[in-house]
Motif scaffolding. Structure first.
Motif, PDB file in Angstrom:
ATOM      1  N   PRO A   1      21.653  44.695  36.159  1.00 19.76           N
ATOM      2  CA  PRO A   1      21.191  45.759  35.256  1.00 19.76           C
ATOM      3  C   PRO A   1      21.887  47.102  35.472  1.00 19.76           C
ATOM      4  CG  PRO A   1      19.613  45.402  37.027  1.00 19.76           C
ATOM      5  CD  PRO A   1      20.735  44.458  37.258  1.00 19.76           C
ATOM      6  N   ILE A   2      22.801  47.201  36.446  1.00 23.43           N
ATOM      7  CA  ILE A   2      23.372  48.524  36.713  1.00 23.43           C
ATOM      8  C   ILE A   2      24.879  48.560  36.464  1.00 23.43           C
ATOM      9  CG2 ILE A   2      21.628  49.163  38.419  1.00 23.43           C
ATOM     10  CD1 ILE A   2      23.720  48.464  40.567  1.00 23.43           C
ATOM     11  N   TYR A   3      25.383  49.760  36.300  1.00 25.08           N
ATOM     12  CA  TYR A   3      26.818  49.949  36.126  1.00 25.08           C
ATOM     13  C   TYR A   3      27.448  50.428  37.442  1.00 25.08           C
ATOM     14  CZ  TYR A   3      26.618  49.279  31.124  1.00 25.08           C
ATOM     15  OH  TYR A   3      26.472  48.731  29.882  1.00 25.08           O
ATOM     16  N   VAL A   4      28.592  49.818  37.788  1.00 24.28           N
ATOM     17  CA  VAL A   4      29.302  50.229  38.994  1.00 24.28           C
ATOM     18  C   VAL A   4      30.742  50.511  38.592  1.00 24.28           C
ATOM     19  CG1 VAL A   4      29.967  49.582  41.337  1.00 24.28           C
ATOM     20  CG2 VAL A   4      27.865  48.660  40.349  1.00 24.28           C
ATOM     21  N   SER A   5      31.337  51.558  39.147  1.00 23.98           N
ATOM     22  CA  SER A   5      32.704  51.875  38.744  1.00 23.98           C
ATOM     23  C   SER A   5      33.640  50.739  39.170  1.00 23.98           C
ATOM     24  CB  SER A   5      33.147  53.205  39.350  1.00 23.98           C
ATOM     25  OG  SER A   5      33.647  53.001  40.652  1.00 23.98           O
ATOM     26  N   THR A   6      34.589  50.443  38.309  1.00 26.54           N
ATOM     27  CA  THR A   6      35.521  49.356  38.595  1.00 26.54           C
ATOM     28  C   THR A   6      36.279  49.619  39.890  1.00 26.54           C
ATOM     29  OG1 THR A   6      35.767  49.125  36.217  1.00 26.54           O
ATOM     30  CG2 THR A   6      37.348  47.943  37.589  1.00 26.54           C
ATOM     31  N   ALA A   7      36.615  50.897  40.106  1.00 26.34           N
ATOM     32  CA  ALA A   7      37.340  51.244  41.333  1.00 26.34           C
ATOM     33  C   ALA A   7      36.547  50.797  42.564  1.00 26.34           C
ATOM     34  CB  ALA A   7      37.597  52.744  41.390  1.00 26.34           C
ATOM     35  N   ARG A   8      35.234  51.021  42.527  1.00 23.24           N
ATOM     36  CA  ARG A   8      34.402  50.627  43.676  1.00 23.24           C
ATOM     37  C   ARG A   8      34.358  49.106  43.836  1.00 23.24           C
ATOM     38  NH1 ARG A   8      29.389  54.243  45.542  1.00 23.24           N
ATOM     39  NH2 ARG A   8      30.718  55.942  46.254  1.00 23.24           N
ATOM     40  N   ILE A   9      34.296  48.407  42.700  1.00 23.20           N
ATOM     41  CA  ILE A   9      34.245  46.946  42.777  1.00 23.20           C
ATOM     42  C   ILE A   9      35.558  46.400  43.344  1.00 23.20           C
ATOM     43  CG2 ILE A   9      34.126  44.835  41.409  1.00 23.20           C
ATOM     44  CD1 ILE A   9      32.130  46.285  39.595  1.00 23.20           C
ATOM     45  N   VAL A  10      36.670  46.955  42.848  1.00 21.73           N
ATOM     46  CA  VAL A  10      37.977  46.514  43.349  1.00 21.73           C
ATOM     47  C   VAL A  10      38.072  46.802  44.851  1.00 21.73           C
ATOM     48  CG1 VAL A  10      40.450  46.986  43.263  1.00 21.73           C
ATOM     49  CG2 VAL A  10      39.145  46.752  41.136  1.00 21.73           C
ATOM     50  N   ALA A  11      37.657  48.025  45.228  1.00 27.55           N
ATOM     51  CA  ALA A  11      37.717  48.398  46.642  1.00 27.55           C
ATOM     52  C   ALA A  11      36.880  47.438  47.488  1.00 27.55           C
ATOM     53  CB  ALA A  11      37.230  49.832  46.842  1.00 27.55           C
ATOM     54  N   PHE A  12      35.720  47.075  46.963  1.00 24.91           N
ATOM     55  CA  PHE A  12      34.850  46.180  47.718  1.00 24.91           C
ATOM     56  C   PHE A  12      35.511  44.804  47.897  1.00 24.91           C
ATOM     57  CE2 PHE A  12      30.989  43.406  48.079  1.00 24.91           C
ATOM     58  CZ  PHE A  12      30.628  43.865  49.336  1.00 24.91           C
ATOM     59  N   GLY A  13      36.144  44.338  46.821  1.00 24.01           N
ATOM     60  CA  GLY A  13      36.862  43.058  46.923  1.00 24.01           C
ATOM     61  C   GLY A  13      37.918  43.121  48.018  1.00 24.01           C
ATOM     62  N   ILE A  14      38.643  44.234  48.066  1.00 25.28           N
ATOM     63  CA  ILE A  14      39.690  44.376  49.082  1.00 25.28           C
ATOM     64  C   ILE A  14      39.087  44.435  50.481  1.00 25.28           C
ATOM     65  CG2 ILE A  14      41.542  45.877  49.907  1.00 25.28           C
ATOM     66  CD1 ILE A  14      41.890  46.667  46.896  1.00 25.28           C
ATOM     67  N   VAL A  15      37.959  45.147  50.602  1.00 21.02           N
ATOM     68  CA  VAL A  15      37.275  45.224  51.899  1.00 21.02           C
ATOM     69  C   VAL A  15      36.922  43.820  52.386  1.00 21.02           C
ATOM     70  CG1 VAL A  15      35.105  45.852  53.016  1.00 21.02           C
ATOM     71  CG2 VAL A  15      36.340  47.552  51.682  1.00 21.02           C
ATOM     72  N   ILE A  16      36.386  42.999  51.479  1.00 17.91           N
ATOM     73  CA  ILE A  16      35.980  41.641  51.884  1.00 17.91           C
ATOM     74  C   ILE A  16      37.189  40.850  52.346  1.00 17.91           C
ATOM     75  CG2 ILE A  16      35.098  39.443  51.007  1.00 17.91           C
ATOM     76  CD1 ILE A  16      33.114  41.005  49.352  1.00 17.91           C
ATOM     77  N   VAL A  17      38.273  40.933  51.572  1.00 14.22           N
ATOM     78  CA  VAL A  17      39.477  40.187  51.952  1.00 14.22           C
ATOM     79  C   VAL A  17      39.987  40.662  53.312  1.00 14.22           C
ATOM     80  CG1 VAL A  17      41.894  39.792  51.373  1.00 14.22           C
ATOM     81  CG2 VAL A  17      40.147  39.670  49.583  1.00 14.22           C
ATOM     82  N   LEU A  18      40.018  41.995  53.502  1.00 14.62           N
ATOM     83  CA  LEU A  18      40.535  42.531  54.762  1.00 14.62           C
ATOM     84  C   LEU A  18      39.651  42.160  55.950  1.00 14.62           C
ATOM     85  CD1 LEU A  18      41.756  46.123  53.836  1.00 14.62           C
ATOM     86  CD2 LEU A  18      43.146  44.138  54.452  1.00 14.62           C
ATOM     87  N   ALA A  19      38.338  42.301  55.758  1.00 16.49           N
ATOM     88  CA  ALA A  19      37.429  41.993  56.861  1.00 16.49           C
ATOM     89  C   ALA A  19      37.520  40.510  57.222  1.00 16.49           C
ATOM     90  CB  ALA A  19      35.992  42.377  56.501  1.00 16.49           C
ATOM     91  N   ALA A  20      37.625  39.662  56.191  1.00 18.11           N
ATOM     92  CA  ALA A  20      37.738  38.225  56.449  1.00 18.11           C
ATOM     93  C   ALA A  20      39.057  37.921  57.159  1.00 18.11           C
ATOM     94  CB  ALA A  20      37.642  37.440  55.141  1.00 18.11           C
ATOM     95  N   ALA A  21      40.134  38.563  56.698  1.00 20.12           N
ATOM     96  CA  ALA A  21      41.443  38.311  57.303  1.00 20.12           C
ATOM     97  C   ALA A  21      41.449  38.756  58.773  1.00 20.12           C
ATOM     98  CB  ALA A  21      42.534  39.038  56.522  1.00 20.12           C
ATOM     99  N   LEU A  22      40.838  39.910  59.011  1.00 20.47           N
ATOM    100  CA  LEU A  22      40.816  40.436  60.374  1.00 20.47           C
ATOM    101  C   LEU A  22      39.979  39.534  61.288  1.00 20.47           C
ATOM    102  CD1 LEU A  22      41.751  42.760  62.151  1.00 20.47           C
ATOM    103  CD2 LEU A  22      39.689  44.008  61.535  1.00 20.47           C
ATOM    104  N   THR A  23      38.848  39.090  60.757  1.00 20.57           N
ATOM    105  CA  THR A  23      37.998  38.191  61.542  1.00 20.57           C
ATOM    106  C   THR A  23      38.732  36.883  61.829  1.00 20.57           C
ATOM    107  OG1 THR A  23      36.077  39.155  60.458  1.00 20.57           O
ATOM    108  CG2 THR A  23      35.733  37.091  61.621  1.00 20.57           C
ATOM    109  N   TRP A  24      39.372  36.347  60.810  1.00 17.93           N
ATOM    110  CA  TRP A  24      40.154  35.116  61.004  1.00 17.93           C
ATOM    111  C   TRP A  24      41.216  35.344  62.076  1.00 17.93           C
ATOM    112  CZ3 TRP A  24      45.431  34.328  60.219  1.00 17.93           C
ATOM    113  CH2 TRP A  24      45.862  33.001  60.345  1.00 17.93           C
ATOM    114  N   PHE A  25      41.915  36.449  61.955  1.00 15.97           N
ATOM    115  CA  PHE A  25      42.978  36.744  62.919  1.00 15.97           C
ATOM    116  C   PHE A  25      42.419  36.812  64.350  1.00 15.97           C
ATOM    117  CE2 PHE A  25      45.164  40.045  65.407  1.00 15.97           C
ATOM    118  CZ  PHE A  25      46.402  39.430  65.545  1.00 15.97           C
ATOM    119  N   LEU A  26      41.293  37.511  64.511  1.00 17.47           N
ATOM    120  CA  LEU A  26      40.752  37.717  65.854  1.00 17.47           C
ATOM    121  C   LEU A  26      40.173  36.438  66.452  1.00 17.47           C
ATOM    122  CD1 LEU A  26      38.969  41.168  65.461  1.00 17.47           C
ATOM    123  CD2 LEU A  26      41.000  40.676  66.823  1.00 17.47           C
TER     124      LEU A  26
END
Ligand SMILES: Nc1ncnc2c1ncn2[C@@H]1O[C@H](COP(=O)(O)OP(=O)(O)OP(=O)(O)O)[C@@H](O)[C@H]1O
Ligand SMILES: [Mg+2]
Lengths: 293, 249
Positions: free
Chosen positions: A137-162
């Motif tokens: 039901p809410i609106y979120v800026s696309t920039a924030r959604i894109v940033a969040f997607g990148i955060v997830i990828v980075l956090a997952a990659a870093l965790t995998w690496f470690l």
């Protein structure tokens, strides 16, 4: 009211993801190198200004600044390590010295950014199309959604690496037993340089995301991110990257939800409130790992 | 008789941890190839400090460290491994929240890209200590003290070193297992592995060693062949006095 709460949760996750990245890189630095990096926030804001400069001078979209930030900050971190660390090692108490030294670096970096970009708050005048998206039901800026997607990828990659690669395990092994890593024959100077470079690269990339997620930044914004970073590191348990991931997200949620229920001015106090509570109740951090020293 | 060049040597080293309190003062020690060299002395005599200096973990403020007769003072530990020397320190040196196998893999760091060689090193450790193979996916910290010791020994020997430095390998280990470990150490020279053995168990140390150093307060007190130590009653009594332990007990 429900909409506001939902808003708080969604934005809390997004902002928390950013805090998690800051905390993970900061805790890695502390764990592997025993460096209290007071300049971490300036590293982050440096990434924001890099994206700003690339966009305003070359028209490069923030997404393309990500790899540029990663590579350039990695290289700078590597160089800075060999410049600063030999001086630290000569000291009797490198941990305290690192704090003072990095405090100096933080002031110097803020001054340099002030010289180049001046004191005005900046934002990147770039927008995605559509400018916002409907999430439930809410609106979120696309920039924030894109940033969040990148955060997830980075956090997952870093965790995998470690947790899945040998160099990552070597970094964690250093946190677990810094003397043993020398004994098994790892060149700790090189490994530490790599850790410093990696943490710098994550900070730089996070800075680009900060420019996407937050309305504005200026040369003095760094201190704020350093403090949030330290809170997250303590919440997650010193030198515990997964703890920092969790703590970052929780901190973001708490901060954003606090703005729903409390006056705006109270928001920063909530963060400190959580920190004090954790230190009093669970000094080893949320995940209850012993501080591995 | 011409003596062979020692694999490792300390020459009149002074070592300090912080500031200028010199824990070792003018200490000398030679690790003879193909032999077991024992080091004994009371608590705090500087045995571990000497070993750590011989492995590059501590840098002497005076004197030299030599490998194969070459001065290498200040060389970092990983270069010692490269030159075929490994250390099993007194304190636990495992990565508790990594699996047994990961602990072994990290010991193969310098040749980590040579998968065949890494696999071979792991097999060697597993062959020597089968318990490690059974437990390979477990956290190292979840094993018993004795098993952890085996992992440390297996890790040091997996690299086929020319020399191992062992710091109280049987401390806090049940007598039966300790006897097994001494047997194992005793057999190492036959595999071509030179040993430096630091031990509180003076009797066992003198029994397996070829040459023994006695340290006291950071200095060399006396040294001699193991047979001198077992034959000479005066020497025995002297050691009993210093180390508070009777060899003939
Ligand atoms: N990390 C350290 N920092 C400062 N002093 C130390 C450190 N480690 C050891 N020492 C000091 O150095 C001296 C020698 O210690 P060392 O551990 O070498 O003795 P040791 O002969 O191995 O004793 P033990 O039989 O108890 O293992 C002691 O006085 C000790 O207090
Ligand atoms: Mg000792």
């Amino acid at each position: 009211m429900e909409i506001l709460v939902l808003n708080g949760i969604v934005n809390g996750l997004i902002v928390g993801g950013i805090y998690a990245l800051i905390g993970m890189s900061l805790t890695l630095l502390y764990g592997v190198l025993r460096i209290v990096n007071f300049a971490h926030g300036e590293f982050v804001i440096g990434g924001s200004f890099l994206a700003y400069a690339l966009f305003s001078n070359l028209g490069l979209a923030p997404l393309f600044s990500l790899p540029v930030a990663a590579l350039s900050f990695f290289a700078m971190g590597w160089g800075a390590y060999y410049l600063l660390l030999p001086r630290l090692q000569k000291s009797d108490d490198p941990e305290i010295m690192s704090f003072l030294m990095m405090y100096g670096v933080s002031i110097a970096l803020a001054a340099v950014m002030l010289l180049i970009f001046e004191a005005d708050s900046r934002s990147i005048d770039y927008s995605f199309t559509p400018i916002s998206m409907k999430v439930g039901p809410i609106y979120v800026s696309t920039a924030r959604i894109v940033a969040f997607g990148i955060v997830i990828v980075l956090a997952a990659a870093l965790t995998w690496f470690l947790f899945r690669t040998l160099p990552g395990k070597a970094l964690r092994a250093t946190i677990m037993n810094p003397e043993a890593i020398k004994i098994v024959g790892v060149d700790v100077v090189k490994l530490s340089a790599f850790a410093f470079a990696l943490a710098s690269a994550i900070a730089g990339v996070t800075g680009v995301l900060v420019a996407l997620v937050f309305p504005a930044f200026n040369p003095f914004s760094g201190a704020e991110y350093s403090i949030i970073g330290f809170i997250v590191v303590v919440l997650g348990g010193l030198g515990n990257p997964l703890g920092a991931l969790l703590a970052g997200i929780l901190y973001g949620l708490a901060e954003q939800l606090a703005t729903v229920f409390l006056p705006q001015a109270m928001a920063p106090i909530v963060g400190f409130g959580i920190l004090v509570a954790v230190i009093l109740i669970r000094p080893t951090g949320l995940m209850g790992w012993r501080a591995q020293r | 008789m011409a003596t062979e060049t020692p694999v490792l040597e300390l020459r009149a080293v002074d070592v300090a941890y912080h500031g200028d309190i010199r824990i070792l003062q003018g200490m000398s020690m030679a690790v003879r190839p193909g032999k077991i060299t024992g080091v004994i002395g009371p608590n705090g005599a500087g045995k571990s400090t000497a070993l750590r200096t011989l492995y590059g973990l501590l840098k002497p403020v005076a004197g030299d460290v030599l490998v194969d007769g070459e001065v290498v003072t200040g060389m970092p530990p990983w270069r010692f491994i490269e030159r075929g020397i490994s250390l099993v320190p007194q304190n636990r040196s495992l990565f508790n929240e990594l699996s047994v196998e990961d602990n072994l893999q990290l010991a193969c760091w310098s040749f980590r890209r040579d998968k065949a060689r890494v696999a071979e090193a792991l097999e060697r450790a597993y062959a020597q200590f089968p318990i490690l193979k059974d437990r390979r996916t477990q956290y190292a910290g979840a094993m018993s003290g004795g098993q952890q010791r085996f992992l440390e020994l297996g890790r040091a020997l997996a690299l086929q070193p020319r020399a191992v430095l062992l710091d109280e390998p049987t401390a806090m280990i049940a007598p039966k297992l300790a006897a097994e470990i001494y047997e194992f150490i005793h057999g190492l020279p036959k595999q071509g592995i030179t040993v430096l053995l630091v031990d509180q168990n003076v009797r066992q140390c003198v029994r397996v060693a070829d040459h023994v150093y006695v340290l006291e307060l950071g200095r060399n007190k006396i040294d001699g062949s193991a047979s001198d130590f077992t034959k000479d009653a005066d020497l025995r009594n002297l050691i009993a006095e210093w180390v508070d332990y009777r060899i003939d007990a």
